[in-house]
Design a protein around this motif. Sequence first.
Motif, PDB file in Angstrom:
ATOM      1  N   CYS A   1       0.858  -1.189   0.000  1.00 33.88           N
ATOM      2  CA  CYS A   1       0.000   0.000   0.000  1.00 33.88           C
ATOM      3  C   CYS A   1       0.877   1.216   0.000  1.00 33.88           C
ATOM      4  O   CYS A   1       1.059   1.835   1.023  1.00 33.88           O
TER       5      CYS A   1
ATOM      6  N   HIS B   1      -7.147   9.555   0.658  1.00 40.76           N
ATOM      7  CA  HIS B   1      -8.382   9.994   1.274  1.00 40.76           C
ATOM      8  C   HIS B   1      -8.168  11.335   1.939  1.00 40.76           C
ATOM      9  O   HIS B   1      -7.319  11.482   2.789  1.00 40.76           O
TER      10      HIS B   1
ATOM     11  N   LYS C   1     -12.304   2.997  -1.305  1.00 44.75           N
ATOM     12  CA  LYS C   1     -11.378   4.113  -1.164  1.00 44.75           C
ATOM     13  C   LYS C   1     -12.036   5.458  -1.459  1.00 44.75           C
ATOM     14  O   LYS C   1     -11.691   6.472  -0.850  1.00 44.75           O
TER      15      LYS C   1
ATOM     16  N   PHE D   1     -14.013   6.735   1.829  1.00 47.49           N
ATOM     17  CA  PHE D   1     -13.263   6.618   3.081  1.00 47.49           C
ATOM     18  C   PHE D   1     -13.905   7.482   4.170  1.00 47.49           C
ATOM     19  O   PHE D   1     -14.207   8.651   3.945  1.00 47.49           O
TER      20      PHE D   1
ATOM     21  N   CYS E   1      -4.944  -2.005   3.307  1.00 52.10           N
ATOM     22  CA  CYS E   1      -5.747  -2.205   2.097  1.00 52.10           C
ATOM     23  C   CYS E   1      -6.633  -3.436   2.244  1.00 52.10           C
ATOM     24  O   CYS E   1      -6.414  -4.278   3.108  1.00 52.10           O
TER      25      CYS E   1
ATOM     26  N   ASP F   1     -10.382  -1.220  -1.753  1.00 55.57           N
ATOM     27  CA  ASP F   1     -10.938  -0.845  -0.448  1.00 55.57           C
ATOM     28  C   ASP F   1      -9.851  -0.599   0.584  1.00 55.57           C
ATOM     29  O   ASP F   1      -8.680  -0.916   0.379  1.00 55.57           O
ATOM     30  N   ASN F   2     -10.288  -0.043   1.717  1.00 56.05           N
ATOM     31  CA  ASN F   2      -9.466   0.053   2.916  1.00 56.05           C
ATOM     32  C   ASN F   2     -10.144  -0.714   4.041  1.00 56.05           C
ATOM     33  O   ASN F   2     -11.372  -0.713   4.156  1.00 56.05           O
TER      34      ASN F   2
END
Length: 205
Positions: free
Chosen positions: A36, A43, A157, A160, A179, A192-193
């Motif tokens: 990552c 964000h 993402k 966020f 991640c 995504d996070n």
Amino acid sequence: MSATFLHGAAAGARSRRQAAGAALLFGCLLASTTGCNTPSANHEMQQVSPPVHGRQHAEPVRLRIPAIGVNAPIGPLQVDNRVLPPPKDYQKTGWWRDGPEPGEPGPAVIIGHLDTARGPAVFFRLSELRTHDAIFVEKADGTTAVFTTQRIERHRKDRFPTQAVYGPTSDPQLRLITCSGSYDHQAHRYRDNLIAYAVQAHPKD
């Protein structure tokens, strides 16, 4: 979005350089080596800054999460060109130095990589955290801030939850970020996070 749970702990007060209303970007992309670490799809933290505290106490130096086998050094991270980059070492974690220290009021933020081209990185098992799992943050003065799991959330993402992650809180809390989700091969990043939320642990926990 999925969910699970966290609690946080102990002591510390210090002054921290806070840019009121400054925008903060968290970068969590996979580069060609995975992980990552590239700054696209970050964000933005808009009009959110943690409260200013007293004198510096002690910076975090090690993160331990027995339930998922994490025992890793913590290094300070600073915003660079409006981006908070993850650590260069995939087996280390990074703490947002301009935010609260773990154990002082407000959300301390620690980030780490999910994986590399060669295998798992430090937060590969972060999604396995469960409610009340203990999180230990060792500090430079020999004290330990103790947290317990409150919840885990997954967000796209582009959605966020900036306020929930970075917004001020009256009690000591912790955020762990990596991640998650499916991998976008065209963009070379995860979509995504994953965010683990923790609150202060009490002796009875």
